[in-house]
Design a protein around this motif. Structure first.
Motif, short mmCIF file in Angstrom:
data_model
loop_
_atom_site.label_atom_id
_atom_site.label_comp_id
_atom_site.label_asym_id
_atom_site.label_seq_id
_atom_site.Cartn_x
_atom_site.Cartn_y
_atom_site.Cartn_z
N PRO A 57 1.12 70.23 80.57
CA PRO A 57 0.21 71.38 80.71
C PRO A 57 0.07 72.16 79.41
N LEU A 58 -0.93 73.01 79.36
CA LEU A 58 -1.10 73.94 78.24
C LEU A 58 -0.51 75.29 78.65
N PHE A 59 0.63 75.63 78.09
CA PHE A 59 1.26 76.93 78.34
C PHE A 59 1.08 77.78 77.10
N ARG A 60 0.50 78.94 77.28
CA ARG A 60 0.12 79.75 76.12
C ARG A 60 1.10 80.89 75.86
N LYS A 105 6.13 57.02 88.64
CA LYS A 105 5.36 57.38 89.84
C LYS A 105 3.98 56.75 89.85
N TRP A 106 3.57 56.20 88.70
CA TRP A 106 2.28 55.50 88.66
C TRP A 106 2.44 54.00 88.86
N THR A 131 -0.29 69.76 88.08
CA THR A 131 -0.50 68.33 87.84
C THR A 131 0.80 67.54 87.79
N LYS A 132 1.77 68.06 87.04
CA LYS A 132 3.03 67.33 86.86
C LYS A 132 3.68 67.00 88.20
N TYR A 133 3.58 67.91 89.14
CA TYR A 133 4.30 67.74 90.40
C TYR A 133 3.51 66.94 91.43
N LEU A 175 -4.60 73.56 87.12
CA LEU A 175 -4.11 72.22 86.78
C LEU A 175 -2.80 72.29 86.01
N ASN A 176 -2.67 73.29 85.15
CA ASN A 176 -1.42 73.45 84.39
C ASN A 176 -0.23 73.68 85.30
N PRO A 187 -6.19 64.72 85.62
CA PRO A 187 -5.21 65.45 86.45
C PRO A 187 -5.23 65.04 87.92
N PHE A 212 -12.21 69.15 86.76
CA PHE A 212 -11.74 68.74 85.43
C PHE A 212 -12.95 68.22 84.67
N ASN A 236 -2.69 67.63 80.75
CA ASN A 236 -2.47 67.05 82.08
C ASN A 236 -3.11 65.67 82.23
N GLN A 275 -8.38 75.16 84.54
CA GLN A 275 -7.27 74.70 83.70
C GLN A 275 -5.95 75.34 84.12
N ASP A 276 -6.00 76.63 84.48
CA ASP A 276 -4.77 77.32 84.88
C ASP A 276 -4.16 76.67 86.13
N SER A 287 0.35 65.03 90.87
CA SER A 287 -0.46 63.86 90.52
C SER A 287 0.41 62.61 90.53
#
Lengths: 615, 347
Positions: free
Chosen positions: A37-40, A490-491, B18-20, B14-15, A307, B90, A286, B11-12, B22
């Motif tokens: 993710p993009l965390f700012r 997982k893929w 997604t990791k958990y 998805l951030n 995503p 997306f 993502n 985007q927020d 997808s």
């Protein structure tokens, strides 16, 4: 949805971001695909509140249980950061000393925009000129084992070429530190911002390093460890520092993203500036890249899962793979598994994945006289090159050297103190604390509860000082990354399989360096009766020794001048591809005598200059 | 109450998820399911200096193109009023995710269900569920610093307090004195003394353990239920005239020592403990030690370390005096957000 770019980069960490920065500024169209993710940081975030938090359960969170069939540590507990992968979804598997496979949290950097540079401690050392010419340095030496000499390699570029890119990286990324007393040449001068004041506990490390230099006869003195934390307003990234720059010292540093963006991750230093400046640059967070396809010598498509898990592709005139050495090699192998031609081109000489490297590392720890507020610290205060000189290496019979520095933010906060008590790696967090016995300085052991807990706190709180080394690891062809035969992510994609051992000369080197780290502590504070030396050692011993990587994952696709002896050419281009480059730590032919990030970034700026001649 | 929506872009969402979420296969499968709905810091504006709210981010995941409308119905908003989740895109394409972020005060628990194309649906990700008195099952979440018991019963909580005081330093005389003064101070500062939930002079670690077992470490809840039952039985056997949680400190000290012995050795068997139900008492202590210190010293948002009492204990205990001035050697406030800490830049 746009699908065509001059440059497609896989991974937004130290290997890819310098290239994006350079090429976007030159007017090229650049896309980065990033799995995380993009965390700012707060100055970019809604409500000025970052997703990175100062919260001890964010770096090593609640317990999770390993539930992967076919690994010997199924059922084990692990504790990971919010931007590390879930091990059950995407494990790395290594071969243990009993030849049984285990999953490990070691070797993952971070899945987030900025990659490992979000979570690192920020130690930003240059390598020494000798680090880059270990074959020449060891030629003809009778005191070095034959195989160590035979396998040693010089880098295809000398230090002098890398120097100006180091300078550029130090400028653009934003590094504080001091140049004086470093044995590395700084041919274009000093590019550091001034360091913040050291934590007072580091006075013992400083005194010990000074005394060690004298004892070794070189009189080499310590310097302030170069750290990727800005201490002054930084024009290239538009970052500004708080009114009091010292407030950057919090000990929520190593394994934490920095909510204020003062730590120089590639996102704050290199990527968000090109977004702000409006260049033709796009980042797709993502999105996990699953394979590359080729048309002859050209990589024609980069396939990724968006995503939602929907497969998509993009095309780049040039393609850069930089998603950390293990994952980059895995991606190239998975691409080869679907195409004999791709496989032949990327691995015709059978070297892909081989000569995988981390570092020889370890150190010493002591309880020092007095007590200090370690909660106001960055990751390291002082470093010394006194064990990296050619004279030292020859006197000690070592093939290569490394840097020594003191850690300042370790065990600074309560939970980190408890969970890293008696533990030196991410796979064994909490274990010793949960076991509940405290070995006191006087040699007796007390149950660590009630009064015993107070005893432990009184002895340890604000008193622990550790000194670490980070040194070259011997090259062994059989140290390698493969695709695991059975374990899948997982893929449904085969995961990376890490197979490596420590060479006897690595063990010798680690013993020598651990002893020098111990000497720093003994010389720095050892005369005081309240000094208590807890121990020293290299990480080659212990149950998880074969998993240990310090998250410095290097080699496996080394660059060189001989297509039969390397995977990449001197510009980091895969030999039998026209447009495929690998620029994370995988390119390194030797692991260097220090933390690798600064060298990965410097080299990527060098590669970027080359790429500009091609698009 | 009217719902307060906090705007978020695609985007927020998805951030955060997604990791958990997808993955290949079953769309309701996930990693770290406890993270949903996401209990996050409040990012709306303006930020109240007392920081009273969380953001609760609801994420519903369907296969792309299969679902047209998702809403959420819950006690955090006016009941029977469905609040729509917005489709998350997306780069203009349907992802199958739907998202909504609402402000909810800290210290609350709420029930909710999704309304998916008109049909009431439990949250397929979040494992927290409650059965109401009418027999209906709802999904549940709770926000930061929630101070009411959630998954442990009162007798279990009481026993746990007695056990954790065997581990933590707060029963040593010096610490007891400190905590008394600290709570007196807090009570004077904060007229709403109900915020300081405590059964004893502890720092709320048991409340934090209850929350940990309700959410992040649900997989350990059965260890607690089973072992606390054994402990209750053993203590009643040792003294039948008193409630186990009322027994003296010595009983708990002895019990702790007995439980810590290697259970594989028959000589260490504890009279009254059902080894068929739980074979390894030391393992329970092993978990409890980690949970006790986590509850006592983690950020107060995890519902222990009440009023930062655990940190205050350390910062009072360790200090230096220079030029007649006393200063702490654990200045935790400097790094942290207001109102808990004093940092000007970190919100």
């Amino acid at each position: 949805m746009r699908t065509q770019f001059d440059l497609v980069i896989i991974g937004s960490g130290a290997g890819g971001s310098p290239i994006a920065n350079r090429l976007a500024k030159a007017g090229k169209s650049v896309l980065i695909l990033e799995k995380g993710p993009l965390f700012r940081p707060s100055y970019q975030a809604p409500g000025r509140r970052s997703e990175f938090r100062r919260d001890e359960l964010i770096s090593d969170g609640p317990e999770k249980i390993l539930n992967i069939d076919g690994v010997a540590n199924k059922g084990a507990s692990y504790y990971s950061s919010h931007v590390e992968p879930d091990l059950n979804d995407e494990p790395h598997v290594y071969r243990g000393p009993d030849s049984a496979d285990r999953a490990t949290i070691e070797g993952y950097t971070a899945q987030v925009v900025g990659g490992g540079t979000q979570l690192y401690g920020g130690v930003s050392l240059r390598y020494t000129p000798t680090d880059l010419r270990l074959k020449s340095f060891n030629d003809g030496r009778a005191d070095i084992p034959d195989d160590v000499r035979r396998e040693a390699r010089d880098w295809p570029i000398p230090y002098d070429v890398l120097d100006r890119y180091y300078a550029e990286a130090e400028d653009l990324v934003g590094i504080n530190g001091t140049r004086a007393n470093q044995i590395k040449p700084f041919l274009t001068g000093d590019h550091y911002q001034p360091p913040l004041s050291p934590n007072p506990i580091s006075q013992y490390a400083k005194a010990g390093m000074e005394a060690l230099g004298k004892q070794l006869g070189s009189n080499i003195e310590p310097y302030r460890t170069p750290l990727a934390v800005i201490t002054r307003d930084h024009a290239p990234s538009y970052r500004t520092v708080p009114k009091d720059p010292e407030t950057a010292k919090t000990s929520y540093v190593n394994r934490y993203g920095d909510p204020l963006g003062l730590k120089s991750s590639t996102w704050v230093a290199l990527l968000s500036p090109i977004v702000k400046e409006g260049h033709d640059f796009e980042i797709r967070p993502n999105c996990i890249v699953t394979r590359l396809t080729n048309d002859g010598a050209k990589v024609n498509r980069v396939y990724y899962l968006d995503p939602a898990g929907t497969e998509r592709f993009v095309e780049g005139k040039l393609v850069v793979v930089a998603c950390s050495a293990i994952e980059s090699i895995r991606l190239l192998m998975l691409s080869g598994a679907e195409s004999p031609d791709f496989r032949q081109r990327i691995n015709g000489n059978g070297l892909l994945g081989h000569y995988f490297l981390t570092h020889c590392f370890g150190g010493a720890r002591a309880l020092v006289p007095g007590r200090f507020d370690k909660s106001k610290a960055l990751d390291a205060d002082y470093a010394t090159d006194c064990c990296a000189t050619d004279d030292f290496l020859k006197a000690q019979g070592l093939w290569a050297g490394g840097a020594i520095y003191n850690n300042t933010s370790d065990q600074a906060l309560p939970l980190s103190m408890f969970r890293t008590f008696g533990s030196t790696d991410l796979d064994s967090l909490w274990k010793a604390f949960m076991g509940g016995m405290y070995p006191q300085p006087d040699g007796t052991t007390v149950p660590m509860r009630g009064e015993g807990f107070v005893t432990y706190l009184d002895q340890e709180f604000g008193r622990g000082l550790s000194v670490s080394f980070m040194a070259n690891q011997v090259l062994q062809r059989d140290n390698r990354i493969e695709l695991h035969p059975t374990v899948k992510d997982k893929w449904g994609r085969r995961v990376a399989y890490v197979i490596k051992t420590w060479h006897p000369h690595d063990k010798k080197l680690m013993d020598v360096f651990a002893n020098q780290c111990g000497n720093v502590l003994r010389l720095g504070a050892g005369n005081d009766p309240s000094f208590f030396f807890e121990g020293q050692g290299g990480i080659y011993s212990g149950d998880t020794a074969l998993a240990r990587m310090a998250n410095h994952i290097l080699g496996g696709a080394r660059f060189g001048t001989d297509p039969n002896d390397s995977v990449l050419d001197t510009n980091n281009r895969a030999w039998n591809f026209d447009n495929l480059y690998v620029t994370d730590g995988a390119f390194m032919p030797t692991s260097g005598g220090g933390n690798p990030t600064m060298t990965i970034e410097a080299n990527s700026f060098r590669v970027a200059d080359h790429l500009l001649t091609r698009v | 109450m009217p719902v307060r929506i906090v705007e978020k872009d695609d985007q927020d969402f998805l951030n955060l998820c997604t990791k958990y979420l997808s993955r290949a296969g079953d769309p309701s499968a996930s990693a770290e399911a406890w993270r949903f709905p996401v209990i996050d810091v409040f990012r709306g504006s303006p930020l109240d200096p007392n920081d009273p709210d969380n953001e609760v981010v609801f994420i519903y995941k369907a296969a792309p193109g299969t679902t047209t409308q998702v809403g959420v119905l819950g006690s955090f908003a006016t009941l029977y009023q469905t609040v729509p989740l917005k489709p998350v895109r997306f780069l203009g394409e349907d992802t199958g995710y739907f998202g909504l972020s609402v402000a909810v005060p800290k210290g609350q628990a709420h029930i909710y269900q999704y309304v998916v194309d008109g049909k009431l649906t439990l949250d397929p990700i979040n494992p927290q569920r409650v059965v109401l008195e009418n027999g209906k099952t709802w999904s549940r979440f709770f926000t930061d610093s929630y101070l009411q018991p959630m998954v442990l019963e009162l007798w279990e909580l009481k026993l746990l307090y007695r056990l954790t005081e065997q581990i933590l330093p707060f029963r040593v005389a010096e610490a007891e004195l400190f905590l008394q003064q600290f709570y007196n101070y807090l009570d004077r500062q904060d007229k709403d003394a109900s915020k300081v939930y405590r059964l004893d002079e502890s720092v709320g670690e048991v409340n934090a353990i209850d929350k940990l077992l309700a959410r992040e470490e649900r997989h350990r809840l059965s260890d607690y239920h089973v072992c606390l039952k054994q402990i209750d039985t053993v203590l009643r056997k040792r003294n039948s005239s008193m409630e186990p949680s009322e027994l003296s400190k010595e009983f708990f000290n002895d019990l702790y020592n007995d439980m810590a012995q290697d259970a594989a050795n028959p000589a260490n068997r504890i009279d009254g403990w059902d080894y068929g139900a739980y074979a390894n008492p030391p393992f329970f202590l092993y978990i409890l030690r980690r949970h006790a210190v986590t509850g006592a010293f983690a950020h107060p948002k995890y519902a222990g370390n009440v009023g930062a009492a655990g940190w205050a204990y350390l910062s009072e205990k360790y200090f230096e005096v220079k030029d007649g001035q006393r200063s702490t050697l654990f200045d935790w406030r400097a790094a942290l957000e207001k109102p808990l800490g004093t940092n000007e830049d970190y919100l």
